[in-house]
Design a protein around this motif. Structure first.
Motif, PDB file in Angstrom:
ATOM      1  N   HIS A 279      -4.670  24.762  92.849  1.00 24.74           N
ATOM      2  CA  HIS A 279      -4.187  24.278  91.558  1.00 24.74           C
ATOM      3  C   HIS A 279      -5.353  24.206  90.576  1.00 24.74           C
ATOM      4  CE1 HIS A 279      -0.245  22.901  93.135  1.00 24.74           C
ATOM      5  NE2 HIS A 279      -0.937  22.661  94.231  1.00 24.74           N
TER       6      HIS A 279
ATOM      7  N   GLU B 155      -3.687  21.697  97.549  1.00 22.49           N
ATOM      8  CA  GLU B 155      -2.613  20.727  97.783  1.00 22.49           C
ATOM      9  C   GLU B 155      -3.017  19.698  98.831  1.00 22.49           C
ATOM     10  OE1 GLU B 155       1.664  21.316  99.719  1.00 22.49           O
ATOM     11  OE2 GLU B 155       1.584  22.079  97.664  1.00 22.49           O
TER      12      GLU B 155
ATOM     13  N   LEU C 201      -4.449  16.238  97.616  1.00 22.94           N
ATOM     14  CA  LEU C 201      -3.669  15.283  96.835  1.00 22.94           C
ATOM     15  C   LEU C 201      -3.529  13.952  97.555  1.00 22.94           C
ATOM     16  CD1 LEU C 201      -0.893  17.700  95.563  1.00 22.94           C
ATOM     17  CD2 LEU C 201      -2.821  16.775  94.244  1.00 22.94           C
TER      18      LEU C 201
ATOM     19  N   HIS D 200       2.589  12.708  98.820  1.00 18.00           N
ATOM     20  CA  HIS D 200       3.639  13.672  98.520  1.00 18.00           C
ATOM     21  C   HIS D 200       4.162  13.519  97.098  1.00 18.00           C
ATOM     22  CE1 HIS D 200       3.972  15.459 102.460  1.00 18.00           C
ATOM     23  NE2 HIS D 200       3.928  14.266 103.004  1.00 18.00           N
TER      24      HIS D 200
ATOM     25  N   ASP E  89       2.452  13.228  94.461  1.00 19.43           N
ATOM     26  CA  ASP E  89       1.651  14.087  93.597  1.00 19.43           C
ATOM     27  C   ASP E  89       2.115  15.536  93.674  1.00 19.43           C
ATOM     28  OD1 ASP E  89       0.198  11.952  92.758  1.00 19.43           O
ATOM     29  OD2 ASP E  89      -1.608  12.412  93.904  1.00 19.43           O
ATOM     30  N   ARG E  90       2.578  15.967  94.838  1.00 19.31           N
ATOM     31  CA  ARG E  90       3.116  17.325  94.957  1.00 19.31           C
ATOM     32  C   ARG E  90       4.352  17.492  94.081  1.00 19.31           C
ATOM     33  NH1 ARG E  90       1.549  16.049 100.385  1.00 19.31           N
ATOM     34  NH2 ARG E  90      -0.118  17.425 101.115  1.00 19.31           N
ATOM     35  N   ASP E  91       5.198  16.470  94.077  1.00 21.76           N
ATOM     36  CA  ASP E  91       6.393  16.514  93.221  1.00 21.76           C
ATOM     37  C   ASP E  91       6.000  16.550  91.750  1.00 21.76           C
ATOM     38  OD1 ASP E  91       7.908  16.371  95.519  1.00 21.76           O
ATOM     39  OD2 ASP E  91       8.157  14.196  95.416  1.00 21.76           O
TER      40      ASP E  91
ATOM     41  N   ARG F 162       4.903  20.051  90.855  1.00 24.68           N
ATOM     42  CA  ARG F 162       6.047  20.956  90.744  1.00 24.68           C
ATOM     43  C   ARG F 162       6.705  20.790  89.378  1.00 24.68           C
ATOM     44  NH1 ARG F 162      11.207  20.137  91.281  1.00 24.68           N
ATOM     45  NH2 ARG F 162      10.912  18.085  92.214  1.00 24.68           N
TER      46      ARG F 162
ATOM     47  N   ARG G  73       7.815  23.545  98.016  1.00 24.79           N
ATOM     48  CA  ARG G  73       6.508  24.061  98.418  1.00 24.79           C
ATOM     49  C   ARG G  73       6.650  25.440  99.064  1.00 24.79           C
ATOM     50  NH1 ARG G  73       5.821  18.591  99.635  1.00 24.79           N
ATOM     51  NH2 ARG G  73       6.295  18.842 101.838  1.00 24.79           N
TER      52      ARG G  73
ATOM     53  N   THR H  69       6.909  27.972  96.379  1.00 26.75           N
ATOM     54  CA  THR H  69       5.614  28.200  95.742  1.00 26.75           C
ATOM     55  C   THR H  69       4.767  29.159  96.562  1.00 26.75           C
ATOM     56  OG1 THR H  69       5.631  26.014  94.724  1.00 26.75           O
ATOM     57  CG2 THR H  69       3.494  27.099  94.939  1.00 26.75           C
TER      58      THR H  69
END
Length: 309
Positions: free
Chosen positions: A58, A110, A113, A116, A118-120, A123, A200, A203
């Protein structure tokens, strides 16, 4: 995202024939922290790359000066700093006719981070990737990224934990910003673990995944459970999101390479070019050839002449 970082000096990952180069993130030794932050000059010349390329990581960029255009997939953003931009893994981007480009670049995988959530957030930020900042927001963002740079530079005890926390604050604050042409905000509430894992998966391998059943198998759930989880989280079906991912990857290849239509079809999982053309027209309203003609910014392909279709 594991296995995407490399030791300093390792060359960029070799792309598949005809695809843009794939850049990886160098590890900070001896700590092996998959994170980097600094000015464009400190990060290196590739931070201003004028050729289309992808990342395995990222990138968040705080642009403080410069003219030109930032190109991400099909979108072109004219530079009128200050800006805050987000580039996700797999997206094709480059800087076009950029002069005086300056600011701060934040790079991370990823795995780095905080959680989880933060992953959302990332996105969602991928749907609203470019922001022009007002004065107070620019100043606040500048202070925060300066802290990231300073913490990373000194590497004091516990610096990785501090970096994760500061990065979390940056993501939350960025998610609050309105994006240009933003659609309605996502439904309230965080997506469940299954829906987040599906996001994910798209992605990483959206163009390679063929069916909802295959995706469900990779995640370890039934197709029905995957459909229910994704519909609850996004209001859309996994099949619709799969079609969107394959269409988006086909568009990237059409505008960033000179692969033939047949080769693009094969890259995104269609053995029959005619069926691919019907699919593409149904999803975009244009044939692949017409789409390419109206977005003709391709670089020469790396594909060997002998294997061109």
């Amino acid at each position: 995202m594991r296995g995407t970082t490399v030791l300093p000096g390792t060359p960029c990952a070799t792309p598949r024939p005809g695809e843009p180069p794939m850049h990886r993130l160098e590890l900070r030794l001896p700590d092996d922290v998959p994170f980097a932050a600094g000015s464009f000059d400190a990060v290196g010349p590739l931070s201003r790359a004028a050729f289309p390329h992808r990342h395995t990581f990222h990138e968040i960029v705080h642009v403080t000066s410069g003219t030109g255009t930032h190109v991400v997939d099909l979108d072109r953003w004219e530079l009128r700093p200050p800006h805050l931009g987000v580039i996700l893994p797999g997206q094709v981007h480059h800087w076009e006719d950029a002069h005086g480009l300056d600011g701060t670049v934040v790079l991370f995988t990823e795995d780095f981070l905080l959680d989880h959530g933060d992953r959302d957030l990332l996105r969602r930020l991928g749907e609203r990737p470019w922001h022009t900042l007002d004065g107070p927001t620019h100043a606040r963002t500048g202070r925060l990224v300066a802290e990231l740079v300073e913490e990373h530079r000194h590497g004091a005890d516990g610096f990785a934990t501090v970096l994760r926390s500061l990065l979390h604050v940056l993501l939350v604050r960025t998610a609050r910003l309105p994006g240009p042409g933003a659609s309605d905000p996502p439904p309230p509430g965080r997506p469940g673990a299954v829906a987040a894992e599906f996001a994910r998966l798209l992605t990483r391998t959206g163009a390679e995944a063929r069916t909802v059943r295959e995706c469900a198998g990779l995640i370890g759930v039934t197709p029905g459970h995957l459909t229910d989880a994704v519909r609850t989280a996004t209001g859309r079906t996994p099949a619709a999101l799969l079609r969107e991912a394959r269409t988006r990857e086909a568009q990237r290849l059409l505008i960033s390479t000179d692969l033939s239509i047949r080769q693009v079809a094969l890259r995104v999982g269609f053995g029959d070019p005619a069926y691919f053309c019907r699919f593409f027209r149904r999803e975009t309203g244009r044939s692949p050839g017409d789409f390419r003609k109206h977005h003709d910014r391709r670089d020469p392909s790396l594909e060997a002449e002998a294997v061109r279709a």
